[in-house]
Design an enzyme around this catalytic site. Structure first.
Site, PDB file in Angstrom:
ATOM      1  N   HIS A  52       7.837 -24.033   7.172  1.00  0.00           N
ATOM      2  CA  HIS A  52       7.742 -23.489   8.913  1.00  0.00           C
ATOM      3  C   HIS A  52       6.723 -22.840   8.281  1.00  0.00           C
ATOM      4  O   HIS A  52       6.020 -23.094   7.052  1.00  0.00           O
ATOM      5  CB  HIS A  52       8.505 -22.408   8.938  1.00  0.00           C
ATOM      6  CG  HIS A  52      10.032 -22.976   9.386  1.00  0.00           C
ATOM      7  ND1 HIS A  52      10.895 -22.441   8.763  1.00  0.00           N
ATOM      8  CD2 HIS A  52      10.391 -23.806  10.526  1.00  0.00           C
ATOM      9  CE1 HIS A  52      12.267 -22.775   9.383  1.00  0.00           C
ATOM     10  NE2 HIS A  52      11.488 -24.131  10.254  1.00  0.00           N
ATOM     11  N   ASP A  55       6.017 -20.476   5.961  1.00  0.00           N
ATOM     12  CA  ASP A  55       6.425 -20.688   4.654  1.00  0.00           C
ATOM     13  C   ASP A  55       5.433 -21.057   3.668  1.00  0.00           C
ATOM     14  O   ASP A  55       5.348 -20.745   2.619  1.00  0.00           O
ATOM     15  CB  ASP A  55       7.749 -21.555   4.851  1.00  0.00           C
ATOM     16  CG  ASP A  55       8.778 -21.394   5.665  1.00  0.00           C
ATOM     17  OD1 ASP A  55       9.181 -20.293   5.412  1.00  0.00           O
ATOM     18  OD2 ASP A  55       9.610 -22.349   5.831  1.00  0.00           O
TER      19      ASP A  55
HETATM   20  C1  XLS Z   1      17.949 -24.610  12.212  1.00  0.00           C
HETATM   21  C2  XLS Z   1      16.629 -25.152  12.491  1.00  0.00           C
HETATM   22  C3  XLS Z   1      15.565 -25.134  11.126  1.00  0.00           C
HETATM   23  C4  XLS Z   1      14.736 -26.513  11.338  1.00  0.00           C
HETATM   24  C5  XLS Z   1      13.215 -26.102  11.510  1.00  0.00           C
HETATM   25  O1  XLS Z   1      18.479 -24.421  13.672  1.00  0.00           O
HETATM   26  O2  XLS Z   1      16.988 -26.467  12.121  1.00  0.00           O
HETATM   27  O3  XLS Z   1      16.581 -24.926  10.443  1.00  0.00           O
HETATM   28  O4  XLS Z   1      15.352 -27.498  10.906  1.00  0.00           O
HETATM   29  O5  XLS Z   1      12.213 -25.175  12.187  1.00  0.00           O
END
Ligand code: XLS
Ligand code: MG
Length: 347
Positions: A52, A55
């Site tokens: 993210h 992150d």
């Molecule tokens: C949540 C999502 C998240 C995404 C990335 O359910 O899967 O983890 O993969 O933002």
């Protein structure tokens, strides 16, 4: 002539080393710094990491552009040193007080503007990390109260936001990750079909595709293998989050194959059929440790998901396609069904 089997590359996000908290209880494992996670990823022999935006650059809303770029470049260096690369970067558009009523589809124009600006900064971070794939998990684009928003206007808001991102950097591609619910009651982009339809309205449809997550398809009542086939038929599957989900309840992010091994086999078979990965795409496991997991077993869910995946690649490659074809010709689906079960059982 048989095609040469290709190798897969694997990717993981820092959030996949979660600490075990749920809405009813606190963490069960102590939070670890990013470097510890990087070490685990290296030790496990994964190829890439997913991020993210925050992150990669924590608290980025509080930082100036130059500092954001500097921190992202420092992270790139640490990844390079570890022999890893950034597979995707995704804007976290569900945490800020400005995204309470949605991000791109908020009813408040100031909040919509924030969501777009944040997404452009996410692209700048991706650029510094040498990453060209932006993922949009549209967590809060939907409603709790149907009458609170105009779903058609929200399509326009989504397209406008994506167009701004496409214009900001001509070299990026955007993969939309659909999910039908949670945190919202009802989400605007619940399936791959919706994601690909929105892509068609964007200024450069070729650069807008999809990321499929197994559990999200199951929550939408759909077959993840069919969703994979559908997206691949359009050349639009650019990343994948394999995991598992036991029925229609909260998002579980269980290890791949943990609930439905046959469905996992079908997903791998669909990926193999389309040679997913041979154009540089990664296989990611969007899985979380069980809350009961001890610190010393913290990475098991990831290693186990990869083990299951690789076993199923072997199962897909050794499936007797000619025998299956004969059974299909004879409309003998009863024996086809049994053939799949016995192949998976190894009998
Ligand atoms: C949540 C999502 C998240 C995404 C990335 O359910 O899967 O983890 O993969 O933002
Ligand atoms: Mg995911």
């Amino acid at each position: 002539m048989a095609r040469k089997p290709h190798q897969y590359r694997f990717s993981v996000g820092p959030w996949n080393f979660s600490e075990g908290q749920d809405p009813y209880g606190p963490p069960t494992r102590p939070a670890q710094p990013f470097d510890w996670k990087l070490e685990q990823v290296k030790r496990m022999g994964f190829d890439a990491m997913m991020f993210h935006d925050d992150d990669a650059v924590p608290d980025l809303d509080e930082k100036k552009d130059a500092q954001i770029r500097r921190e992202a470049r420092e992270l790139k260096k640490r990844l390079d040193d570890a022999g890893l690369f950034a597979e995707i970067v995704a804007p976290r558009l569900w945490f800020s007080p400005k995204t309470i009523d949605g991000a791109y589809t908020s009813n408040d124009p100031k909040c919509r503007r924030y969501a777009i600006e944040r997404s452009l900064r996410c692209i700048d971070i991706a650029r510094a990390l040498g990453c060209k794939l932006i993922v949009l998990w549209l967590a809060r684009e939907g409603t709790y109260v149907r009458e609170s928003k105009d779903a058609s206007r929200c399509v326009d808001y989504l397209v406008q936001a994506i167009d701004k991102m496409l214009a900001h950097d001509k070299s990026i591609r955007i993969a939309i990750e659909p999910k039908p619910n949670e945190p919202m009651d009802v989400a605007y982009i619940p399936t791959i079909g919706h994601a690909l339809a929105v892509a068609q309205l964007c200024s450069d449809p070729k650069r807008v595709g999809a990321l499929i997550e197994t559990a999200h398809c199951i929550l939408a009542g759909l077959d993840p293998a069919d969703e994979i086939d559908f997206a691949c038929r359009f050349g639009k599957l650019w990343s994948i989050h394999l995991n598992d989900q036991n029925g229609l309840k909260f998002d579980q992010d269980k290890p791949f194959g943990s609930v439905n091994l046959r469905s996992a086999f079908d997903q791998v078979r669909a990926l193999e059929r389309h040679r997913y990965g041979s154009r540089g795409e990664c296989v990611a496991f969007d899985v979380h440790p069980f809350r009961t997991t001890k610190v010393e077993h913290w990475s098991k869910h990831l290693e186990n998901s990869r083990r299951t995946f690789l076993h199923l690649v072997e199962k897909a490659r050794s499936f007797d396609e000619a025998a299956a074809k004969e059974l299909i010709k004879d409309r003998n689906y009863a024996d086809l069904d049994q053939m799949v079960l016995e192949h998976l059982m190894g009998v």
